[in-house]
Motif scaffolding. Structure first.
Motif, PDB file in Angstrom:
ATOM      1  N   PRO A   1       4.163  -8.089 -13.316  1.00  0.00           N
ATOM      2  CA  PRO A   1       2.887  -7.873 -12.626  1.00  0.00           C
ATOM      3  C   PRO A   1       3.106  -7.236 -11.261  1.00  0.00           C
ATOM      4  O   PRO A   1       4.163  -7.410 -10.634  1.00  0.00           O
ATOM      5  N   LEU A   2       2.112  -6.475 -10.817  1.00  0.00           N
ATOM      6  CA  LEU A   2       2.191  -5.877  -9.483  1.00  0.00           C
ATOM      7  C   LEU A   2       2.091  -6.950  -8.409  1.00  0.00           C
ATOM      8  O   LEU A   2       1.255  -7.855  -8.520  1.00  0.00           O
ATOM      9  N   PRO A   3       2.925  -6.876  -7.374  1.00  0.00           N
ATOM     10  CA  PRO A   3       2.766  -7.802  -6.252  1.00  0.00           C
ATOM     11  C   PRO A   3       1.429  -7.564  -5.543  1.00  0.00           C
ATOM     12  O   PRO A   3       0.843  -6.486  -5.628  1.00  0.00           O
ATOM     13  N   ASP A   4       0.952  -8.584  -4.856  1.00  0.00           N
ATOM     14  CA  ASP A   4      -0.294  -8.454  -4.105  1.00  0.00           C
ATOM     15  C   ASP A   4      -0.123  -7.460  -2.954  1.00  0.00           C
ATOM     16  O   ASP A   4       0.976  -7.331  -2.387  1.00  0.00           O
ATOM     17  N   PRO A   5      -1.199  -6.761  -2.581  1.00  0.00           N
ATOM     18  CA  PRO A   5      -1.136  -5.882  -1.405  1.00  0.00           C
ATOM     19  C   PRO A   5      -0.785  -6.669  -0.141  1.00  0.00           C
ATOM     20  O   PRO A   5      -1.000  -7.887  -0.067  1.00  0.00           O
TER      21      PRO A   5
ATOM     22  N   ILE B   1      -3.945   0.957   0.913  1.00  0.00           N
ATOM     23  CA  ILE B   1      -5.249   1.593   1.125  1.00  0.00           C
ATOM     24  C   ILE B   1      -5.199   3.072   0.749  1.00  0.00           C
ATOM     25  O   ILE B   1      -6.234   3.731   0.671  1.00  0.00           O
ATOM     26  N   PHE B   2      -4.007   3.593   0.489  1.00  0.00           N
ATOM     27  CA  PHE B   2      -3.836   5.019   0.210  1.00  0.00           C
ATOM     28  C   PHE B   2      -3.735   5.340  -1.283  1.00  0.00           C
ATOM     29  O   PHE B   2      -3.998   6.475  -1.680  1.00  0.00           O
ATOM     30  N   GLY B   3      -3.318   4.385  -2.097  1.00  0.00           N
ATOM     31  CA  GLY B   3      -3.154   4.674  -3.515  1.00  0.00           C
ATOM     32  C   GLY B   3      -2.507   3.523  -4.257  1.00  0.00           C
ATOM     33  O   GLY B   3      -2.453   2.387  -3.766  1.00  0.00           O
ATOM     34  N   HIS B   4      -1.962   3.845  -5.427  1.00  0.00           N
ATOM     35  CA  HIS B   4      -1.474   2.823  -6.340  1.00  0.00           C
ATOM     36  C   HIS B   4      -0.117   3.218  -6.901  1.00  0.00           C
ATOM     37  O   HIS B   4       0.122   4.381  -7.244  1.00  0.00           O
TER      38      HIS B   4
END
Length: 353
Positions: free
Chosen positions: A80-84, A167-170
Motif C-alpha cells: 500500500p502507498l504510505p500516507d502523505p 500536493i503536486f502529483g502521485h
C-alpha cells in the motif's frame, strides 16, 4: 582501463544523506570521511572510482523496512502507498539533511555543484561532485516559496513525488507484476511546479511518478525528460519501471535514464533478492541503449537506499561493473558515456553551461 577504476562514475541517485541523518545527523558526517557501514563514503569512492552524483534529500515514512523487504521477496506483491506527509513535518527533515550535505562540503568530502561547469571542474580535479536533489516534494509549499529559497541554496534537481502522493502529483506503489499506469496525473500545483522548475533550470526527476504524471510532464515541460534511477519494464514488469512507450518519449525529448541497481527492479521475477548477476544489469543497459541510444543512458545506483546485487554492494565494487561492460563488448567510448558523460550532456542541456 586495466584497473577498471576509470572512467569515474557520476551516479543518478543515492540516499547516503538519509543514512547519515538516521545515524545522528551532523555528528555522523565524520564517518563519511573515515569509513562507514554503507554503500558510499570517501574511502569506498576512491577504491571504486565513484566521482559523485545526485545526493537525494528524502523524508522517510514510518514503516517496517524488514516487513517491506520480506513482502517484496515474494513472487508477487502490492504494497500500500504510505500516507502523505504534511509540509510542516517534511520541511525540518529536508533542512536537516541539506545541512549534512553542506557540512560534508565544509569538511572537504565533496563539492556541491550548481552548474555543469562546476561538475566538470570537480570531476577533473578528482573531487567528489554532489548535486543537491530532493526526492519527493513534500517540503515545497503550494506557493513555491521554498523552491525559490532552496534553488538559491543549490537545489538543482527534484522529484515531484516519491511513491506517496504530494500536493503536486502521485507516485507508483511497489507492485509486481504491474503497469506504472496507476492513478491520476499532476495536480494544478504540479503543473506550476513543472513550469517554475523549467524557468529556474531545476531538473525534474520522473523516477517515481506514475504513468499519468509522466505524460503530464512530457506535455508541459520544455526540458529533457529524465528518470534518474529506473529500469526497463519490458524486462522486469514492476510498477517502478519504464515502458517502451515512455522510453520513446524520453528519447524524443533528448533526455536520459539512469540504471537502478535495486534488485527488485532488475530481476525478471521482481523479487527483492540480492543474488543478481551483473549480466542482468547489462540486459537492462542493452534494452535502454536500444530504445534510447548510446547518449541517453547512465547509472542511477540507489546506493544506501536499496538492496543491490552482491557484486556491487558498495561503490567500491564499481570496477566489477566496468569490467563486465567491457567483457560484454562495450567499447571505451560507450563506457565513458554510461559512467558520466551522458549525465554531463543532459545536465548542460537542462541547466545551461
Amino acid at each position: 582501463m586495466t584497473d577498471h577504476k576509470t572512467p569515474v562514475v557520476l551516479d543518478g541517485h543515492n540516499d547516503v544523506l538519509l543514512k547519515l541523518y538516521r545515524a545522528g545527523g551532523l555528528s555522523a558526517s565524520e564517518s563519511f570521511l573515515t569509513g562507514r557501514d554503507g554503500a558510499i563514503d570517501a574511502i569506498s569512492a576512491k577504491a571504486g572510482g565513484f566521482g559523485g552524483g545526485f545526493f537525494a534529500v528524502y523524508v522517510p515514512s514510518p514503516s517496517n523496512l524488514e516487513l517491506k523487504f520480506e513482502e517484496m521477496s515474494k513472487a508477487s506483491y502490492a504494497l500500500p502507498l504510505p500516507d502523505p506527509i504534511d509540509w510542516e513535518d517534511a520541511f525540518p527533515v529536508v533542512m536537516a539533511q541539506a545541512a549534512i550535505l553542506f557540512d560534508l562540503e565544509k569538511r572537504g568530502a565533496l563539492t556541491v555543484c550548481r552548474t555543469a561547469a562546476d561538475l566538470r571542474a570537480a570531476l577533473g580535479a578528482g573531487k567528489m561532485a554532489a548535486i543537491f536533489h530532493i526526492e519527493g516534494a513534500e517540503a515545497i509549499d503550494a506557493d513555491l516559496h521554498t523552491l525559490e529559497v532552496l534553488y538559491q541554496a543549490g537545489l538543482r534537481s527534484i522529484g515531484p513525488v516519491w511513491s506517496r502522493s504530494t500536493i503536486f502529483g502521485h507516485g507508483v506503489p511497489f507492485r509486481f507484476p504491474s503497469s506504472p499506469d496507476i492513478g491520476s496525473g499532476l495536480t494544478d500545483h504540479g503543473l506550476r511546479l513543472v513550469k517554475r522548475c523549467n524557468e529556474l533550470g531545476i531538473m525534474l526527476d520522473l523516477s517515481h511518478l506514475n504513468e499519468a504524471g509522466f505524460w503530464d510532464v512530457a506535455r508541459h515541460s520544455s526540458q529533457p525528460l529524465v528518470a534518474t534511477h529506473s529500469n526497463a519494464h519490458a524486462i522486469c514488469p514492476h510498477s517502478r519501471n519504464l515502458t517502451d512507450k515512455q522510453l520513446a518519449a524520453i528519447r524524443e525529448s533528448d533526455g536520459m535514464v539512469g540504471l537502478n541497481f535495486a534488485v527488485a527492479f532488475l530481476r525478471d521475477d521482481g523479487r527483492m533478492l540480492a543474488d543478481v548477476p551483473l549480466e542482468q544489469m547489462l540486459r537492462h543497459l542493452d534494452h535502454l541503449i536500444e530504445h534510447l541510444g548510446e547518449d541517453r543512458v547512465g547509472l542511477g545506483s540507489d546506493y544506501d537506499g536499496a538492496v543491490v546485487p552482491e557484486d556491487v554492494t558498495s561503490c567500491a565494487g564499481l570496477p566489477k561493473l566496468r569490467q563486465a561492460m567491457a567483457k560484454h563488448g562495450y567499447d571505451d567510448a560507450l563506457i565513458a558515456k554510461l559512467c558520466h558523460e551522458n549525465w554531463l550532456r543532459v545536465l548542460e542541456k537542462t541547466w545551461g553551461s
